[in-house]
Write a protein that holds these residues in place. Structure first.
Motif, short mmCIF file in Angstrom:
data_model
loop_
_atom_site.label_atom_id
_atom_site.label_comp_id
_atom_site.label_asym_id
_atom_site.label_seq_id
_atom_site.Cartn_x
_atom_site.Cartn_y
_atom_site.Cartn_z
N SER A 1 5.61 -13.82 3.61
CA SER A 1 6.39 -14.56 4.61
C SER A 1 7.78 -14.93 4.08
N LEU B 1 0.53 -6.73 1.68
CA LEU B 1 -0.61 -7.05 2.54
C LEU B 1 -1.67 -7.85 1.77
N TYR B 2 -1.87 -7.52 0.51
CA TYR B 2 -2.82 -8.28 -0.31
C TYR B 2 -2.39 -9.75 -0.40
N HIS B 3 -1.11 -9.97 -0.64
CA HIS B 3 -0.61 -11.35 -0.72
C HIS B 3 -0.73 -12.06 0.64
N ALA B 4 -0.50 -11.32 1.72
CA ALA B 4 -0.53 -11.94 3.05
C ALA B 4 -1.95 -12.20 3.54
N LEU B 5 -2.87 -11.25 3.33
CA LEU B 5 -4.19 -11.34 3.94
C LEU B 5 -5.28 -11.88 3.01
N VAL B 6 -5.14 -11.63 1.70
CA VAL B 6 -6.16 -12.07 0.75
C VAL B 6 -5.74 -13.35 0.06
N GLU B 7 -4.61 -13.31 -0.61
CA GLU B 7 -4.14 -14.48 -1.35
C GLU B 7 -3.58 -15.58 -0.43
N LYS B 8 -2.96 -15.16 0.66
CA LYS B 8 -2.34 -16.09 1.62
C LYS B 8 -1.44 -17.09 0.89
#
Length: 195
Positions: free
Chosen positions: A188, A176-183
């Motif tokens: 994905s 979730l950190y990679h998806a929502l913060v780091e993007k």
């Protein structure tokens, strides 16, 4: 999208193992928690449910072995360049812990059931076998009827389950950190193969 991983994408087979294993493991953790809290020890009403838990444990172990074998010959994609050395170490430690625990959980459950006095024909009238979906019997790697050994493996199973739940939670938070913060596309890639 091919079966194999590339330097920037997860292959179809790795994603299949990941999500199938995740579904089975999360289901087993929830089901195991339910079984240990919904009935008293020795309650025969849960016999069929325990057998179902054992069967899905066999599935989880088989998937884990296949997943580890596939990963050994099919390296994961590279992490994004901006992931720091410390983050990479945490990712590595989390993945190693996950693999160890997803193998340890079904092994400890199998050994616990194998050693159980319930599985010993001489000391218990029922001789509960370790059946997989009623199709075939798992062999007993240790002599049935050893309550102390069964209790030891039960303890390993319990604490490994608690550790696995914690590591899975950490893994989900990282995704979730990679998806929502780091993007940065890390999550994905596991959802659809490529960022």
């Amino acid at each position: 999208m091919g079966l194999r991983n590339t330097s920037d994408s997860w292959g179809l087979l790795a994603r299949f193992f990941h999500w199938t294993n995740a579904l089975v493991i999360l289901g087993l953790l929830a089901f195991g928690f339910f079984l240990s809290n919904a009935y008293n020890p020795g309650d025969f009403a849960k016999f069929e449910l325990v057998q179902l838990h054992k069967s899905f444990g066999f599935v989880a172990f088989s998937l884990a072995v296949l997943r580890v074998a596939w990963r050994a010959f099919n390296p994961p994609p590279d992490l994004p360049d901006k992931v720091t050395g410390l983050q990479k170490a945490v990712v590595r430690a989390t993945h190693v812990s996950l693999y160890i625990l997803i193998l340890l959980m079904p092994l400890s459950g199998w050994l616990m059931s194998s050693a159980s006095p319930l599985n010993d024909a001489d000391s218990y009238p029922f001789q509960v076998k370790n059946m997989v979906f009623g199709l075939f019997e798992m062999p007993d790697p240790i002599q049935p009827g050893d309550r102390a050994l069964s209790d030891l493996f039960a303890e390993v199973h319990f604490y490994a389950g608690a550790a696995l739940a914690g590591i899975v939670g950490l893994h989900i938070l990282g995704a979730l950190y990679h998806a929502l913060v780091e993007k940065d596309g890390v999550m994905s890639r596991m959802l659809k193969g490529k960022a």
